[in-house]
Structures are given as C-alpha cells and as structure tokens.
Write a protein that holds these residues in place. Structure first.
Motif, PDB file in Angstrom:
ATOM      1  N   PHE A   1      50.188 -12.001 -46.434  1.00  0.00           N
ATOM      2  CA  PHE A   1      51.049 -12.958 -46.975  1.00  0.00           C
ATOM      3  C   PHE A   1      51.550 -13.035 -48.130  1.00  0.00           C
ATOM      4  O   PHE A   1      52.900 -13.123 -48.379  1.00  0.00           O
ATOM      5  CB  PHE A   1      50.250 -14.510 -46.636  1.00  0.00           C
ATOM      6  N   HIS A   2      50.836 -12.679 -48.942  1.00  0.00           N
ATOM      7  CA  HIS A   2      51.182 -12.462 -50.494  1.00  0.00           C
ATOM      8  C   HIS A   2      52.185 -11.252 -50.731  1.00  0.00           C
ATOM      9  O   HIS A   2      53.280 -11.694 -51.404  1.00  0.00           O
ATOM     10  CB  HIS A   2      50.069 -12.220 -51.235  1.00  0.00           C
ATOM     11  N   SER A   3      52.059 -10.219 -49.767  1.00  0.00           N
ATOM     12  CA  SER A   3      53.024  -9.391 -49.872  1.00  0.00           C
ATOM     13  C   SER A   3      54.200  -9.426 -49.286  1.00  0.00           C
ATOM     14  O   SER A   3      55.284  -8.507 -49.283  1.00  0.00           O
ATOM     15  CB  SER A   3      52.314  -7.791 -49.404  1.00  0.00           C
ATOM     16  N   GLY A   4      54.503 -10.413 -48.465  1.00  0.00           N
ATOM     17  CA  GLY A   4      55.534 -10.920 -47.323  1.00  0.00           C
ATOM     18  C   GLY A   4      55.437 -10.236 -46.213  1.00  0.00           C
ATOM     19  O   GLY A   4      56.371 -10.081 -45.298  1.00  0.00           O
ATOM     20  N   GLN A   5      54.559  -9.362 -45.810  1.00  0.00           N
ATOM     21  CA  GLN A   5      54.551  -8.537 -44.606  1.00  0.00           C
ATOM     22  C   GLN A   5      54.281  -9.402 -43.486  1.00  0.00           C
ATOM     23  O   GLN A   5      54.775  -9.339 -42.350  1.00  0.00           O
ATOM     24  CB  GLN A   5      53.110  -7.807 -44.597  1.00  0.00           C
ATOM     25  N   LYS A   6      53.778 -10.610 -43.506  1.00  0.00           N
ATOM     26  CA  LYS A   6      53.676 -11.667 -42.609  1.00  0.00           C
ATOM     27  C   LYS A   6      53.655 -13.167 -42.957  1.00  0.00           C
ATOM     28  O   LYS A   6      53.630 -13.220 -44.346  1.00  0.00           O
ATOM     29  CB  LYS A   6      52.073 -11.725 -41.899  1.00  0.00           C
ATOM     30  N   THR A   7      53.805 -14.061 -42.180  1.00  0.00           N
ATOM     31  CA  THR A   7      53.849 -15.494 -42.729  1.00  0.00           C
ATOM     32  C   THR A   7      52.675 -16.216 -42.143  1.00  0.00           C
ATOM     33  O   THR A   7      52.245 -15.759 -41.099  1.00  0.00           O
ATOM     34  CB  THR A   7      55.204 -16.208 -42.279  1.00  0.00           C
ATOM     35  N   ALA A   8      52.106 -16.905 -42.894  1.00  0.00           N
ATOM     36  CA  ALA A   8      50.862 -17.752 -42.362  1.00  0.00           C
ATOM     37  C   ALA A   8      51.158 -18.496 -40.877  1.00  0.00           C
ATOM     38  O   ALA A   8      52.201 -19.308 -40.808  1.00  0.00           O
ATOM     39  CB  ALA A   8      50.327 -19.007 -43.357  1.00  0.00           C
TER      40      ALA A   8
ATOM     41  N   TYR B   1      40.733  -8.431 -48.283  1.00  0.00           N
ATOM     42  CA  TYR B   1      41.971  -9.094 -49.003  1.00  0.00           C
ATOM     43  C   TYR B   1      43.194  -8.310 -48.300  1.00  0.00           C
ATOM     44  O   TYR B   1      44.106  -9.390 -48.097  1.00  0.00           O
ATOM     45  CB  TYR B   1      41.942  -8.857 -50.590  1.00  0.00           C
ATOM     46  N   GLN B   2      43.394  -7.052 -48.177  1.00  0.00           N
ATOM     47  CA  GLN B   2      44.580  -6.495 -47.858  1.00  0.00           C
ATOM     48  C   GLN B   2      44.808  -6.769 -46.259  1.00  0.00           C
ATOM     49  O   GLN B   2      46.066  -6.924 -45.747  1.00  0.00           O
ATOM     50  CB  GLN B   2      44.742  -5.049 -47.788  1.00  0.00           C
ATOM     51  N   ASN B   3      43.700  -7.002 -45.556  1.00  0.00           N
ATOM     52  CA  ASN B   3      43.906  -7.467 -43.986  1.00  0.00           C
ATOM     53  C   ASN B   3      44.098  -9.028 -43.839  1.00  0.00           C
ATOM     54  O   ASN B   3      44.265  -9.490 -42.692  1.00  0.00           O
ATOM     55  CB  ASN B   3      42.815  -6.725 -43.218  1.00  0.00           C
ATOM     56  N   CYS B   4      43.534  -9.938 -44.986  1.00  0.00           N
ATOM     57  CA  CYS B   4      43.734 -11.119 -44.677  1.00  0.00           C
ATOM     58  C   CYS B   4      45.126 -11.727 -45.722  1.00  0.00           C
ATOM     59  O   CYS B   4      46.212 -11.807 -45.139  1.00  0.00           O
ATOM     60  CB  CYS B   4      42.447 -11.722 -45.067  1.00  0.00           C
ATOM     61  N   CYS B   5      44.834 -12.285 -46.789  1.00  0.00           N
ATOM     62  CA  CYS B   5      45.779 -13.041 -47.461  1.00  0.00           C
ATOM     63  C   CYS B   5      46.846 -12.181 -48.116  1.00  0.00           C
ATOM     64  O   CYS B   5      47.723 -12.479 -48.441  1.00  0.00           O
ATOM     65  CB  CYS B   5      45.221 -14.078 -48.516  1.00  0.00           C
ATOM     66  N   GLY B   6      46.266 -10.948 -48.375  1.00  0.00           N
ATOM     67  CA  GLY B   6      47.100  -9.954 -48.868  1.00  0.00           C
ATOM     68  C   GLY B   6      48.354  -9.645 -48.094  1.00  0.00           C
ATOM     69  O   GLY B   6      49.549  -9.585 -48.663  1.00  0.00           O
TER      70      GLY B   6
END
Length: 139
Positions: free
Chosen positions: A33-40, A26-31
């Motif tokens: 995006f959820h945290s705002g570190q990256k965008t999809a 989760y932390q390396n995948c959708c996490g």
C-alpha cells in the motif's frame, strides 16, 4: 534517560514483521500500500496501513491516504515518538461493498521515555473509489 543510553529505533525492512500486526512481512502487507502497488480493500486495512506508515515515518502515504477535505498541508512527525503496538477493537462497515466505515483502535507509543496509548474511533470514506481517512474522535 540520557541520550547516550537511549536505544536506537529498530528499522522496519521488507522482510520484517509488518507493524500493523497482521503477521505477514512488511513488503507483503502494508508495504504494497505504501509503495502504491495496491490500495487498501477495506477501512480496517487502510487504518492498519496508516498505523504502519506512522511507524516507518511515511508522511507521503499518510497524506495520500487522507481525505482531501480534511488533509493537512504537511505533516511534521515527532522524531521522539515511537509507535510500539496496535490493537483493533471494533469495526463498523468499511468492507469492499461499503462507502463508509469506522475503526476503533488503540495505538501504543512511547515518547521521551513515557508510555501511552492513543484510543481513537476513526472514520473512513471512499474518495475516487479508494478508502481514505476522513477524521477521528479520540476517546
């Protein structure tokens, strides 16, 4: 089923498999995006991250990733609904080089002991350079 015999919902932690089904944590995948570190980067990744947000009940991310013209004022997620699996069936456009895209998927869930499937074709567009959910047609 009585409340006392209901199984507790398993928590999704940073090292848990990501609910979106891509096979990473989760932390390396959708996490990210959820945290705002990256965008999809694609419409499909946004759709998968939104599914994962429903699983982990991240309403802030769901609202943030929703197009401003169709975004509701707030979300009230049903505490009895448990998302149990995702099947991506088809994608149209939605790459890093497109401005629009669609994703057809089936999201499996259980609610109050009843198993069901949400089958939807979702439309995604770019807003301020980022992929966002516009709307969807349930099939």
């Amino acid at each position: 089923m009585s409340r006392s015999s209901a199984r507790p919902r398993p928590a999704v932690g940073p090292t848990s498999p990501c609910p979106c089904g891509l096979g990473d944590t989760y932390q390396n995948c959708c996490g990210v995006f959820h945290s705002g570190q990256k965008t999809a980067p694609t419409a499909e990744r946004l759709m998968r991250s939104r599914y994962a947000a429903f699983v982990v009940r991240d309403t802030a991310y769901l609202l943030r990733s929703w197009h401003s013209s169709t975004r509701p004022g707030h979300l009230d997620l049903d505490p009895e609904m448990r998302w149990t699996g995702l099947d991506v069936l088809a994608t149209t456009d939605g790459s890093p080089f497109h401005q629009e895209g669609t994703v057809e998927f089936r999201a499996h869930y259980s609610e109050r002991g009843h198993q069901d499937v949400l089958h939807e074709v979702s439309r995604f567009v770019r807003e301020d350079g980022q992929w966002v959910y516009l709307d969807g047609a349930v099939t």
